[in-house]
Structure formats: C-alpha cells, structure tokens
Design an enzyme around this catalytic site. Structure first.
Site, PDB file in Angstrom:
ATOM      1  N   HIS A 140       0.921  -0.988  -0.061  1.00  0.00           N
ATOM      2  CA  HIS A 140      -0.108   0.523  -0.250  1.00  0.00           C
ATOM      3  C   HIS A 140       0.895   1.632  -0.406  1.00  0.00           C
ATOM      4  O   HIS A 140       1.953   1.579   0.430  1.00  0.00           O
ATOM      5  CB  HIS A 140      -0.878   0.324   1.046  1.00  0.00           C
ATOM      6  CG  HIS A 140      -0.309   0.153   2.338  1.00  0.00           C
ATOM      7  ND1 HIS A 140       0.159  -0.922   3.083  1.00  0.00           N
ATOM      8  CD2 HIS A 140       0.140   1.252   3.283  1.00  0.00           C
ATOM      9  CE1 HIS A 140       1.346  -0.458   4.031  1.00  0.00           C
ATOM     10  NE2 HIS A 140       0.620   0.325   4.426  1.00  0.00           N
ATOM     11  N   GLN A 141       0.259   2.375  -0.896  1.00  0.00           N
ATOM     12  CA  GLN A 141       1.214   3.915  -0.534  1.00  0.00           C
ATOM     13  C   GLN A 141       2.621   3.332  -1.791  1.00  0.00           C
ATOM     14  O   GLN A 141       3.187   4.436  -1.559  1.00  0.00           O
ATOM     15  CB  GLN A 141       1.018   4.230   0.129  1.00  0.00           C
ATOM     16  CG  GLN A 141      -0.184   4.734   1.062  1.00  0.00           C
ATOM     17  CD  GLN A 141      -0.815   5.693   1.892  1.00  0.00           C
ATOM     18  OE1 GLN A 141       0.292   4.514   2.978  1.00  0.00           O
ATOM     19  NE2 GLN A 141      -1.713   6.478   1.951  1.00  0.00           N
TER      20      GLN A 141
END
Length: 212
Positions: A140-141
């Site tokens: 994520h991210q």
C-alpha cells in the site's frame, strides 16, 4: 478490449503477454519483432509479421488494433512507446494476468506488464510501461514511476518510491519508506534498507553500492 492487439517484440515477456491476452479472450493479431530471423515464424499459432518499425503494420494500430510493447530492454522499450505516441497517437494497453490482484484503490497507467500472482495494494501507484514479474508484491501507498521493472517474488513495502527506469531484481525486499532513484539497479536477492541514488547499482543484505 474490443480490438485485437499487436505485440511489439516476440522474445522475453512477449510470449507471456500472449498467454495473458489469450486468457483474457483478447485476440492477438500478430507479433512485430526486430530480429528478422523470426519473421514468418509462428508462436503458439500467432505469426511474427515483421519489424516493429514497419509502417505497413503500424498503420493498423489505433484504427483496427491495439498495441502492447513486450520488450525487456528499457531504452528500446522507451523508443517504441515514443514511436507509438508520436506516430500513431496511441498508448499501449496493459497486459494483466487474471491471477493478479489490483486494489480498487490503486492507480495504474498504460502499457504495463503485470504477470501471475502480482499484488498491488491499496493506494499504490504504478506508472506506465512497467514490468512486474510473477509474484511481485507492491504494498500500500508504494509509488512506481514509468518504465520500472520489478523481478519475480520481490517485495516492495509500503511508502517506497521507485524512480523512472529503475530495475529491481528477483527476490528483492525494499523496506518501507525507502526511495530508489531513477535508473538505479538493485541486484537479485538484495535487502534494501536505505535510499539508493539515481543511476546507482546496489547488491547484498543489506544492499550496498557496487564499486565501478
């Protein structure tokens, strides 16, 4: 995808791309390959038609066919993408394996090769024309710029930033928050715990610059 696809390149990831398009019930019109010895041959019943710069075939792209650039060499890949952008006014399509998982909150660009069991987590950003080999995990991210290549089984942790044209070998782990510079190279099996500068090559556990 309604139109058939022409695959630029017939080696390396090209045959894997054909398998992906077949599994997604997308018709492959043919391959265009720089190596003239392959012209007139077939790969899984799909013909190698000619050269990627042959206007006779390129004129089909945009009106009758989509295009996918299946070339491992980054400089040539960039050349072919620019040629399609400038001459045909088209962006290559994505080749995404059915077993890949892409979060509904992730963002991906054009012309990416995303092979089997790749995972792209929530709020991750993958640019255009990247190559993500089997089992790569983009947490994520994380942010991948254009033309990044990630080897099989590599783990790109959360909030990692990878610059344009960087190469990440197979089985690499990049810990959270690290930045990998443009055109940097990370050797297979490395564990990266600190930032890598533009154009730098690192290897090992922990990864360290290779002296030239």
């Amino acid at each position: 995808m309604d139109k058939p696809v022409i695959i630029l390149g017939a080696k390396g990831i090209a045959q894997a791309a054909l398998e992906i398009f077949n599994s997604n019930e997308v018709i492959t019109y043919g391959f265009l390959e720089e190596d003239a010895t392959m012209h007139g041959t077939e790969i899984n019943e799909v013909s190698v038609l000619g050269n990627p710069e042959d206007e006779g075939f390129l004129k089909l792209i945009g009106k009758k066919c989509e295009a996918f650039v299946a070339v491992d060499d980054n400089k040539y890949r960039q050349f072919l993408v620019k040629m399609l952008n400038d001459n045909r006014k088209v962006q290559p399509v994505n080749a995404i394996h059915q077993s890949a998982y892409i979060s509904t909150n992730a963002a991906i660009g054009h012309g990416n090769f995303i092979n089997a069991r790749v995972t792209i987590g929530t709020a991750a950003q993958v640019g255009s024309h990247c190559i993500l080999h089997s089992g790569a995990i983009i947490e994520h991210q994380a942010e991948l710029a254009d033309f990044v290549q990630v080897g099989a089984g590599s783990f790109i942790n959360s909030n990692v930033k990878i610059g344009k044209g960087a190469f990440i070998g197979s089985g690499v782990t990049i810990v959270s928050g690290v930045t990998i510079g443009k055109n940097a190279r990370v050797g297979a099996g490395s564990v990266v715990i600190s930032d890598v500068q533009d154009g730098e090559t690192v290897f090992g556990n922990p990864a360290a610059p290779i002296k030239k």
